[in-house]
Design a protein around this motif. Structure first.
Motif, PDB file in Angstrom:
ATOM      1  N   GLU A  28       1.016  -1.543  -0.241  1.00 41.16           N
ATOM      2  CA  GLU A  28       0.011  -0.199   0.024  1.00 41.16           C
ATOM      3  C   GLU A  28       0.409   1.424   0.272  1.00 41.16           C
ATOM      4  OE1 GLU A  28      -3.894   0.052  -0.307  1.00 41.16           O
ATOM      5  OE2 GLU A  28      -3.601  -2.319  -0.525  1.00 41.16           O
ATOM      6  N   LEU A  29       0.306   1.910  -0.972  1.00 43.08           N
ATOM      7  CA  LEU A  29       1.402   2.738  -1.182  1.00 43.08           C
ATOM      8  C   LEU A  29       0.650   4.681  -0.078  1.00 43.08           C
ATOM      9  CD1 LEU A  29       3.379   4.211  -2.056  1.00 43.08           C
ATOM     10  CD2 LEU A  29       2.949   4.563  -4.042  1.00 43.08           C
ATOM     11  N   THR A  30       1.669   5.204   0.273  1.00 41.01           N
ATOM     12  CA  THR A  30       0.847   6.954   0.426  1.00 41.01           C
ATOM     13  C   THR A  30       1.599   7.835   0.334  1.00 41.01           C
ATOM     14  OG1 THR A  30      -0.447   5.050   2.980  1.00 41.01           O
ATOM     15  CG2 THR A  30       0.342   7.763   2.945  1.00 41.01           C
ATOM     16  N   ALA A  31       0.707   8.436  -0.244  1.00 41.84           N
ATOM     17  CA  ALA A  31       1.763  10.392  -0.300  1.00 41.84           C
ATOM     18  C   ALA A  31       0.415  10.790  -0.203  1.00 41.84           C
ATOM     19  CB  ALA A  31       1.565   9.890  -2.166  1.00 41.84           C
ATOM     20  N   THR A  32       1.131  12.121  -0.356  1.00 41.61           N
ATOM     21  CA  THR A  32       0.153  13.842  -0.672  1.00 41.61           C
ATOM     22  C   THR A  32       0.472  14.351  -1.850  1.00 41.61           C
ATOM     23  OG1 THR A  32       0.992  13.864   1.774  1.00 41.61           O
ATOM     24  CG2 THR A  32      -0.232  15.228   0.720  1.00 41.61           C
ATOM     25  N   VAL A  33      -0.952  14.852  -2.113  1.00 36.18           N
ATOM     26  CA  VAL A  33      -0.723  15.454  -3.560  1.00 36.18           C
ATOM     27  C   VAL A  33      -1.223  16.819  -2.938  1.00 36.18           C
ATOM     28  CG1 VAL A  33      -2.222  16.062  -5.701  1.00 36.18           C
ATOM     29  CG2 VAL A  33      -1.965  14.016  -5.116  1.00 36.18           C
ATOM     30  N   VAL A  34      -0.572  18.383  -3.851  1.00 38.91           N
ATOM     31  CA  VAL A  34      -0.544  19.204  -2.860  1.00 38.91           C
ATOM     32  C   VAL A  34      -0.430  20.900  -4.512  1.00 38.91           C
ATOM     33  CG1 VAL A  34       0.685  18.826  -1.084  1.00 38.91           C
ATOM     34  CG2 VAL A  34       2.511  19.687  -3.213  1.00 38.91           C
ATOM     35  N   ASN A  35      -0.821  21.335  -4.156  1.00 38.80           N
ATOM     36  CA  ASN A  35      -1.196  22.240  -4.849  1.00 38.80           C
ATOM     37  C   ASN A  35       0.349  23.187  -5.143  1.00 38.80           C
ATOM     38  OD1 ASN A  35      -1.079  25.098  -6.177  1.00 38.80           O
ATOM     39  ND2 ASN A  35      -3.289  25.333  -6.283  1.00 38.80           N
ATOM     40  N   ALA A  36       0.753  22.781  -6.877  1.00 43.39           N
ATOM     41  CA  ALA A  36       2.454  23.260  -6.706  1.00 43.39           C
ATOM     42  C   ALA A  36       2.891  24.666  -6.912  1.00 43.39           C
ATOM     43  CB  ALA A  36       2.382  23.111  -8.265  1.00 43.39           C
ATOM     44  N   GLY A  62      -5.758  15.807   1.166  1.00 45.72           N
ATOM     45  CA  GLY A  62      -4.646  16.054   0.240  1.00 45.72           C
ATOM     46  C   GLY A  62      -3.536  14.119   0.524  1.00 45.72           C
ATOM     47  N   LYS A  63      -4.062  13.416   1.431  1.00 50.37           N
ATOM     48  CA  LYS A  63      -3.103  11.464   1.270  1.00 50.37           C
ATOM     49  C   LYS A  63      -4.224  11.501   0.502  1.00 50.37           C
ATOM     50  CE  LYS A  63      -0.919  12.286   5.435  1.00 50.37           C
ATOM     51  NZ  LYS A  63       0.838  12.221   4.981  1.00 50.37           N
ATOM     52  N   PHE A  64      -3.638  10.055   0.196  1.00 51.48           N
ATOM     53  CA  PHE A  64      -4.242   8.696  -0.873  1.00 51.48           C
ATOM     54  C   PHE A  64      -3.404   7.941   0.129  1.00 51.48           C
ATOM     55  CE2 PHE A  64      -1.442  10.077  -3.449  1.00 51.48           C
ATOM     56  CZ  PHE A  64      -0.413   8.593  -4.425  1.00 51.48           C
ATOM     57  N   THR A  65      -4.179   6.479  -0.348  1.00 48.08           N
ATOM     58  CA  THR A  65      -3.163   4.922  -0.195  1.00 48.08           C
ATOM     59  C   THR A  65      -3.919   4.871  -1.477  1.00 48.08           C
ATOM     60  OG1 THR A  65      -2.846   5.238   2.089  1.00 48.08           O
ATOM     61  CG2 THR A  65      -3.321   3.262   1.639  1.00 48.08           C
ATOM     62  N   ILE A  66      -3.018   3.958  -1.254  1.00 46.99           N
ATOM     63  CA  ILE A  66      -3.450   3.042  -3.726  1.00 46.99           C
ATOM     64  C   ILE A  66      -2.626   1.339  -3.752  1.00 46.99           C
ATOM     65  CG2 ILE A  66      -1.915   4.170  -4.783  1.00 46.99           C
ATOM     66  CD1 ILE A  66      -3.921   3.824  -6.885  1.00 46.99           C
TER      67      ILE A  66
END
Length: 257
Positions: A28-36, A62-66
């Motif tokens: 399971e990969l966890t990361a955060t998406v932000v506005n550049a 802004g986090k997701f796990t996939i």
């Protein structure tokens, strides 16, 4: 000297094995998406693993796990932002503070001139001024579907004759060349996050990435499956997916025969 060489060879072999094991990291990969531009986390960004055909969205932080494997490709999409593809690497599993930045698109709206119909109130005159739809429907007794023609579809009669002579030929040339991509259709239809994303999009970008097809290939498929030009131009990506899927199921039945 020989012992030293053997020891070095043994250590290098262990290093190669460890590297190979790292390259096959699955989890399971966890990361955060932000506005550049602002650096703020982005909520409800759609994230799709193109290799495993699974999707998710970012939460309030802004986090997701996939589910992912090293070297998988993630496809991130959000309205008003440039879609981005990210390759999964080992360090993304080791560190949970991975950030992925999306860049906002700048739209230049051109002037739009609305030309209403000049109606007079007299039915006989207004009927003549309204545009005429020249998309004729060709049908033959015994066939369950009709075939749309018109001035921009000179091959409509050819499609009808082709369907009578050998129906599978119309689809075999399209689906037969890309069986792996077409097998993803069922996975895409079963994932709610992917379906919700496609229902909000009309640009075919996500479909082309998932199916590894060009936009012109999608149009060719729908044309050969007897969908009208108006449907192809106005349907959302989920409707296009369902149309391709039903056409593919028809192809598999015809191909068995």
């Amino acid at each position: 000297m020989r012992r030293i060489l053997l020891l070095l060879f043994f250590l290098s072999s262990l290093s190669i094995v460890a590297q190979n094991e790292d390259d096959t990291v699955v989890g399971e990969l966890t990361a955060t998406v932000v506005n550049a531009q602002s650096g703020f986390p982005m909520v409800s960004v759609h994230v799709i693993n193109l290799n495993k055909v699974v999707g998710t969205i970012t939460d309030q932080k802004g986090k997701f796990t996939i589910s992912a494997t090293v070297n998988d490709t993630l496809y991130l999409s959000f309205l008003g932002f440039k879609s981005q593809k990210v390759r999964v690497t080992n360090d993304m599993f080791k560190f949970e503070d991975t950030e992925i930045a999306l860049t906002e698109l700048a739209y230049a709206l051109e002037e739009v001139i609305v030309r209403p119909y000049q109606l007079t109130g007299y039915l006989e005159i207004d009927v003549k001024n309204l545009p005429i739809n020249n998309a004729y429907q060709y049908s033959i007794s015994g066939l369950p579907t009709s075939y749309e023609g018109g001035s921009k579809s000179p091959s409509a009669v050819t499609k009808v004759l082709g369907a009578i002579l050998n129906p599978a030929d119309l689809l075999r040339n399209l689906f037969g060349k890309k069986p792996k991509q077409m097998r993803k259709l069922r996975q895409m239809k079963e994932d709610d996050d992917i379906r919700n994303l496609l229902a909000s999009k009309f640009d075919r970008e996500t479909l082309t990435e998932l199916l590894q097809l060009e936009k012109v290939d999608i149009e060719d498929i729908l044309n050969n499956c007897n969908y009208s030009r108006s449907f192809i131009n106005t349907a959302n990506d989920l409707q296009i997916l369902d149309a391709i899927s039903s056409c593919y199921e028809e192809y598999k039945v015809l191909n068995r025969k």
